[in-house]
Design an enzyme around this catalytic site. Sequence first.
Site, PDB file in Angstrom:
ATOM      1  N   ASP A   1       0.861  -1.177   0.064  1.00  0.00           N
ATOM      2  CA  ASP A   1      -0.084  -0.011  -0.136  1.00  0.00           C
ATOM      3  C   ASP A   1       0.772   1.195  -0.099  1.00  0.00           C
ATOM      4  O   ASP A   1       1.821   1.341   0.580  1.00  0.00           O
ATOM      5  CB  ASP A   1      -0.816  -0.011   1.168  1.00  0.00           C
ATOM      6  CG  ASP A   1      -2.054  -0.891   1.175  1.00  0.00           C
ATOM      7  OD1 ASP A   1      -2.420  -1.492   0.168  1.00  0.00           O
ATOM      8  OD2 ASP A   1      -2.951  -0.798   2.153  1.00  0.00           O
TER       9      ASP A   1
ATOM     10  N   LYS B   1      -7.457   1.224  -5.042  1.00  0.00           N
ATOM     11  CA  LYS B   1      -8.631   0.715  -4.451  1.00  0.00           C
ATOM     12  C   LYS B   1      -9.751   1.526  -4.719  1.00  0.00           C
ATOM     13  O   LYS B   1      -9.708   2.817  -4.755  1.00  0.00           O
ATOM     14  CB  LYS B   1      -8.417   0.825  -2.970  1.00  0.00           C
ATOM     15  CG  LYS B   1      -7.683  -0.391  -2.453  1.00  0.00           C
ATOM     16  CD  LYS B   1      -7.549  -0.211  -0.631  1.00  0.00           C
ATOM     17  CE  LYS B   1      -6.554  -1.106  -0.097  1.00  0.00           C
ATOM     18  NZ  LYS B   1      -6.857  -2.545  -0.173  1.00  0.00           N
TER      19      LYS B   1
ATOM     20  N   GLY C   1      -3.149  -7.087   8.319  1.00  0.00           N
ATOM     21  CA  GLY C   1      -2.504  -7.489   9.343  1.00  0.00           C
ATOM     22  C   GLY C   1      -1.246  -7.922   9.374  1.00  0.00           C
ATOM     23  O   GLY C   1      -0.472  -8.409  10.389  1.00  0.00           O
TER      24      GLY C   1
ATOM     25  N   ARG D   1      -7.588 -20.116   6.966  1.00  0.00           N
ATOM     26  CA  ARG D   1      -8.019 -21.379   7.321  1.00  0.00           C
ATOM     27  C   ARG D   1      -9.150 -21.821   6.677  1.00  0.00           C
ATOM     28  O   ARG D   1      -9.695 -22.799   6.544  1.00  0.00           O
ATOM     29  CB  ARG D   1      -7.722 -21.476   8.923  1.00  0.00           C
ATOM     30  CG  ARG D   1      -6.409 -21.402   9.184  1.00  0.00           C
ATOM     31  CD  ARG D   1      -6.079 -22.560  10.275  1.00  0.00           C
ATOM     32  NE  ARG D   1      -4.851 -22.822  10.905  1.00  0.00           N
ATOM     33  CZ  ARG D   1      -3.860 -23.648  10.552  1.00  0.00           C
ATOM     34  NH1 ARG D   1      -4.156 -24.459   9.598  1.00  0.00           N
ATOM     35  NH2 ARG D   1      -2.728 -23.553  10.808  1.00  0.00           N
TER      36      ARG D   1
END
Lengths: 310, 202
Positions: free
Chosen positions: A40, A97, A230, A181
């Site tokens: 970013d 974006k 994150g 996951r």
Amino acid sequence: MSDQAGNGSKRNGGPENATAQSFELKVGLAEMLKGGVIMDVVNPDQAKIAEDSGACAVMALERVPSDIRRDGGVARMCQVEIVEAIQRTVSIPVMAKVRIGHYLEAQVLDALGVDFIDESEVLTPADEEHHVDKTTFRSPFVCGARDLGEALRRISEGAAMIRTKGEAGSGNIVEAVRHLRAVFGQIRSLAALAPEEVPARAKELRAPLDLVRRVAETGRLPVPNFAAGGIATPSDAALCRALGAEAVFVGSGIFKSGNPAVLGRAIVRATTHWNEPDELVAACRGLGKPMEGIEMETLDEKQRMANRGW
Amino acid sequence: MVAANPQHPFAAELRVGIVSIQGAVQLHAAAIARAGAAWAPVRHARDLAGLDALILPGGESTTISKGLERVGLYEAIEAFAQSGGPVLGTCAGAILMAREVEDFPVRSLGLIDIIAVRNAYGTQVDSFATVAQGELEGLRAIFIRAPRLKRPGPDVEVLARVDGWPVFIRQRNALATTFHPELTPDGRVHAALLELAQKRQS
């Protein structure tokens, strides 16, 4: 699909004068970005640092997610002049974006010739029911997903790349891990179904049956699957790769750290050499201060960007 | 090492390394496996030991270049090629094999006497698919943010062209394409690499 007026027959779609590019060309670029780091950036100087650190692409946006989180207000597409300045500054692909459902912002970016459009939950959604019809644009789209159903809904709308959402601007990898996951776990469990059990699973996933069948047969998504949200350290990037992500997006992590150039290089190195402990040790050395992280429990549901998009 | 397919004409003992710094590694691996040879990722100079051929895949040439430099692979690949090892570079790989690179230059290996111009067709919205003209009939070529090759030297064989520009070239044991043979099921470019490897073995 809602009945929007004013865009002729091309509702929720691309520019009138452009021919939509074939899906194979769009997925082709996503294939080329595998094994890399997409960073970013909010201005050309950051874009140059990202390129020099070994980023395989940059993502232009108005503010990085941690600043959006801190300052609030409506987060929109990056200014046109900044997108253009970044395109002039770097030789690597430039992504940008748009707000979820904001197909006019997407038309602007398509006309600018950006290499990938991210219909992103990090910006303030423009439409709370409908995503952009991504099939009618020249530029390929990447979209976020928390699980397999959401990923396949976006692919059915034309997304050429999926990134698990994680929780942008948190500096906390836990949500990225949860979403990776979920996607890969659901793919594995699909493969175990008998053919006649697939339609009921497609209903549960709220995803088109043909796409669900294809995933059940091939054991993989029909488009590349990257991770975002994150990632703040080289080990975070390596963890995402180990869990199956084919490349990573790093948002606030790099330019909110003490030394962006050093951390950028280290995350690139860890993304390439994720399964080589010696290389990871080297990547983790001398990084200085990482960005501050946020415990998920301190964020209420409304503050979670991953909950945007449907 | 991925198991080879014994049903195929190419000797199953052929081992192809794929530079795995960044880019479309898995698609090349699938093409090599379909052709009946084995493959292994190359991330360090030591990984080149015992290889019969090498692929520099598509991806971002700046990213791959920085990665090659960090692990010392430039020198190792040069030595591999100089000792006669066949090398195939596609798109970013072709840029890295050129003698010279224009427009945001990156360090190149100089394995082929040609100039590569980066992003010569434009951005992703200018990417395209077409049929290339040349020895390989009906060769469908997919160009993704492709470079353009110009001024081939006297030792460079042009095997295919699009709009007059070289898109598939060869100089001795070095092959390069500006398109992506790994994105189509047509296995002829990979077969050309494996033929060079087999000739060298026998």
